[in-house]
Design an enzyme around this catalytic site. Structure first.
Site, short mmCIF file in Angstrom:
data_model
loop_
_atom_site.label_atom_id
_atom_site.label_comp_id
_atom_site.label_asym_id
_atom_site.label_seq_id
_atom_site.Cartn_x
_atom_site.Cartn_y
_atom_site.Cartn_z
N LYS A 192 0.83 -1.20 0.00
CA LYS A 192 0.00 0.00 0.00
C LYS A 192 0.87 1.25 0.00
O LYS A 192 0.58 2.21 -0.73
CB LYS A 192 -0.93 0.01 1.22
CG LYS A 192 -1.85 1.23 1.27
CD LYS A 192 -2.60 1.32 2.58
CE LYS A 192 -3.72 0.30 2.67
NZ LYS A 192 -4.59 0.57 3.86
N THR A 209 -11.94 5.73 16.29
CA THR A 209 -13.11 5.63 17.16
C THR A 209 -12.87 4.53 18.19
O THR A 209 -12.68 3.38 17.83
CB THR A 209 -14.37 5.32 16.35
OG1 THR A 209 -14.55 6.34 15.36
CG2 THR A 209 -15.60 5.28 17.24
N PHE A 246 -14.92 13.21 12.34
CA PHE A 246 -16.32 13.29 11.95
C PHE A 246 -16.43 13.42 10.43
O PHE A 246 -17.12 14.31 9.91
CB PHE A 246 -17.01 14.46 12.64
CG PHE A 246 -17.02 14.37 14.14
CD1 PHE A 246 -17.97 13.59 14.80
CD2 PHE A 246 -16.07 15.03 14.90
CE1 PHE A 246 -17.98 13.49 16.18
CE2 PHE A 246 -16.08 14.93 16.28
CZ PHE A 246 -17.03 14.16 16.93
N PHE A 262 -30.67 13.58 7.62
CA PHE A 262 -30.78 12.18 8.05
C PHE A 262 -32.23 11.77 8.35
O PHE A 262 -32.50 11.01 9.28
CB PHE A 262 -29.89 11.91 9.27
CG PHE A 262 -28.44 11.74 8.90
CD1 PHE A 262 -27.86 10.48 8.84
CD2 PHE A 262 -27.64 12.83 8.61
CE1 PHE A 262 -26.52 10.32 8.49
CE2 PHE A 262 -26.31 12.69 8.25
CZ PHE A 262 -25.75 11.43 8.19
N ALA A 282 -35.94 7.89 4.40
CA ALA A 282 -36.19 6.45 4.53
C ALA A 282 -35.49 5.71 3.40
O ALA A 282 -35.29 6.25 2.31
CB ALA A 282 -37.69 6.18 4.48
N GLY A 283 -35.07 4.48 3.67
CA GLY A 283 -34.37 3.71 2.65
C GLY A 283 -34.22 2.26 3.06
O GLY A 283 -35.02 1.73 3.85
N CYS A 294 -18.85 3.18 9.94
CA CYS A 294 -19.03 3.88 11.22
C CYS A 294 -20.30 3.49 11.97
O CYS A 294 -20.22 2.92 13.07
CB CYS A 294 -19.02 5.39 10.98
SG CYS A 294 -17.41 6.03 10.50
N LYS A 350 -20.84 -0.30 13.09
CA LYS A 350 -19.74 -0.71 13.98
C LYS A 350 -19.82 0.00 15.33
O LYS A 350 -19.69 -0.62 16.39
CB LYS A 350 -18.40 -0.41 13.32
CG LYS A 350 -17.18 -0.62 14.19
CD LYS A 350 -15.90 -0.35 13.44
CE LYS A 350 -15.67 1.12 13.20
NZ LYS A 350 -15.29 1.86 14.44
N ARG A 368 -18.50 -1.87 3.14
CA ARG A 368 -18.68 -2.40 4.49
C ARG A 368 -20.13 -2.23 4.96
O ARG A 368 -20.68 -1.14 4.93
CB ARG A 368 -17.72 -1.71 5.46
CG ARG A 368 -16.29 -2.17 5.30
CD ARG A 368 -15.33 -1.36 6.16
NE ARG A 368 -15.12 -0.03 5.63
CZ ARG A 368 -14.21 0.83 6.11
NH1 ARG A 368 -13.45 0.47 7.13
NH2 ARG A 368 -14.07 2.02 5.57
#
Length: 456
Positions: free
Chosen positions: A35, A121, A155, A255, A258-259, A266, A269, A336
């Site tokens: 990497k 985090t 954030f 936020f 609907a979905g 984040c 987890k 993820r």
């Protein structure tokens, strides 16, 4: 300021590159040599709008460097930002093994004072754990080297991370000494030209703040997703409800969409890790537990809609579905906890064929999905729709708002559009001769029967 960033994952790359953009001298370190070799050549392993260009620009300006050599990196740096991953363990807790490994290496190799900033985090109390770990190693070495551990949670929103980093709405710093605080003020001064955004607090409060922010956002999403089912049963429209409550300044519009559930690195987890940490300390967190459960249900809601729709059409076995969007959100290739993975797995188990398309995330999806005759990676929206019994929109990439239905529909076998993000206009879809099924609204049927069977 001379800065070391440990970890070249999502947070590390964005943070290091933006720090360099603001004039700091930054060296990013990772134990993954391949990497680092790629990064030295300007090859970025993740998709984030604007990141690759900024990275190359700062490399050329000699402000941004990449290395696997801790000795070199520590010799060149005073402040060490730890940005390694803290994934969920099998027990549901935050796995701090990568963090511990980074701290141990720093403690074993440091020869002068360091400021260690935890940007990963982490559960509350991790800074105390870090201080003990470093102190024990320094003691075993028989040396006394001053250091301080600071909490500075990130954030960043994937897809908008560069802007979030360069123009943060707040910078949370958990710190104990005035000296360390002044150093952090100096680092973030270039980011505060228009106004002061630093929020200073104790370390434990800073550690909790990151979890609290993500859980609040997840709560809003899950609330709207649960409300969407109520709207469907009551023949109401979740989009209208969103406008009605979002206009209240105490609530706002963010936020409240609907979905098919949230994913990413984040929210899922952090909810699981916080829940596990709270339960370990015998602290009831019923609301947090409900968020997790609600999201898992929501991820399977689209499959249930598809299954119910095709129950009159001989079921799902042998049917073909064009899946548009694979990443957990637009403007990223992050797979993820992506809702698309849950849907694809359920469709495969039902014997259905999946034709997948994502503008960016197909390569990452290929790494996660086992090769199967039931899966085909398409080159475009039109390619995905060939021979499909239905289109299923999972990720709201902007380009999906303007699908060329004149090219798409003639190549399709069926006439159904499942909108997992409420992105399309139902009246327009039905006028094109397709049935429209979404989240939190009634189903809109076209006037044209599908395969000789009317759903009306």
């Amino acid at each position: 300021m001379d800065i070391l960033v440990v970890g070249t994952g999502y947070v590390g790359l964005v943070t290091g590159t933006c720090m360099a953009e603001m004039g700091h001298k930054v060296i990013c370190i990772d134990i993954n040599k391949r990497k680092i070799d790629d990064l030295k050549q300007g090859k970025v392993p993740i998709f984030e709008p604007g990141l690759e260009e900024m990275l190359r620009r700062n490399q050329a300006a000699k402000r941004l460097h990449f290395s696997t050599d801790y000795d070199e990196a520590l010799a060149r740096s005073f402040v060490c930002f730890i940005t390694v991953d803290t994934p969920i363990s099998a027990e549901g807790t935050a796995n701090l093994s990568q963090l511990d490994a980074a701290l141990e290496t720093i403690a074993e190799k440091m020869v002068e004072k360091k400021i260690i900033v935890l940007k990963s985090t982490v559960p509350v109390g991790t800074a105390e754990h870090a201080k003990k770990l470093i102190s024990n190693i320094l003691e075993s070495r028989g040396v006394e080297i001053p250091f301080e551990v600071i909490s500075n949670p990130e954030f960043l929103k994937e897809g908008n991370a560069i802007n979030d980093c360069l123009k943060p709405d707040r910078v949370v710093i958990g710190v104990e000494s005035e000296e360390a605080l002044e150093i952090m003020r100096e680092i973030y001064a270039p980011f505060m030209i228009s106004r002061e955004r630093l929020i200073i607090m104790d370390i434990k409060s800073a550690e909790i703040t990151k979890y609290a922010a993500n859980m609040m956002l997840a709560l809003r999403i899950s609330f709207m997703n649960e409300l969407s089912e109520y709207c469907e049963k009551m023949d109401a429209n979740i989009d209208k409800v969103r406008l009605g409550i979002g206009s209240d300044h105490r609530i706002g519009y963010h936020f409240l969409y609907a979905g098919v559930g949230f994913g990413g690195s984040c929210l899922p987890k952090d909810i699981k890790a916080f829940k596990a940490h709270a339960e370990h300390n015998e602290i009831p967190v019923d609301i947090v537990s409900a968020i997790d459960a609600a999201n898992e249900r929501q991820k399977r809601k689209m499959f249930k809609k598809i299954k119910d729709y095709f129950s009159d059409l001989l079921g799902l076995k042998g049917k073909t579905f064009a899946i548009l969007g694979l990443s957990f959100k637009p403007d990223t290739d992050d797979m993820r906890e992506a809702p698309s993975l849950t849907l694809i797995d359920d469709l495969k188990k039902s014997g259905a064929f999946c034709r997948l398309f994502d503008p960016v995330a197909s390569a990452k999806a290929k790494e996660l999905l086992e090769p199967s005759p039931l899966i085909y990676f398409a080159e475009s929206e039109e390619d995905a729709a060939k021979g499909a019994d239905a289109i299923v929109l999972i990720t709201e990439w902007k380009q999906f708002r303007f699908l060329d239905f004149e090219k798409i529909i003639p190549s399709m076998k069926g006439r159904a559009f499942f909108d997992g993000r409420n992105q399309q206009n139902p009246e327009k879809i039905t006028q094109l001769g397709m049935d429209y099924i979404s989240i939190g609204k009634k189903t809109f049927f076209s006037n044209q029967p599908l395969l000789g069977i009317s759903h009306k």
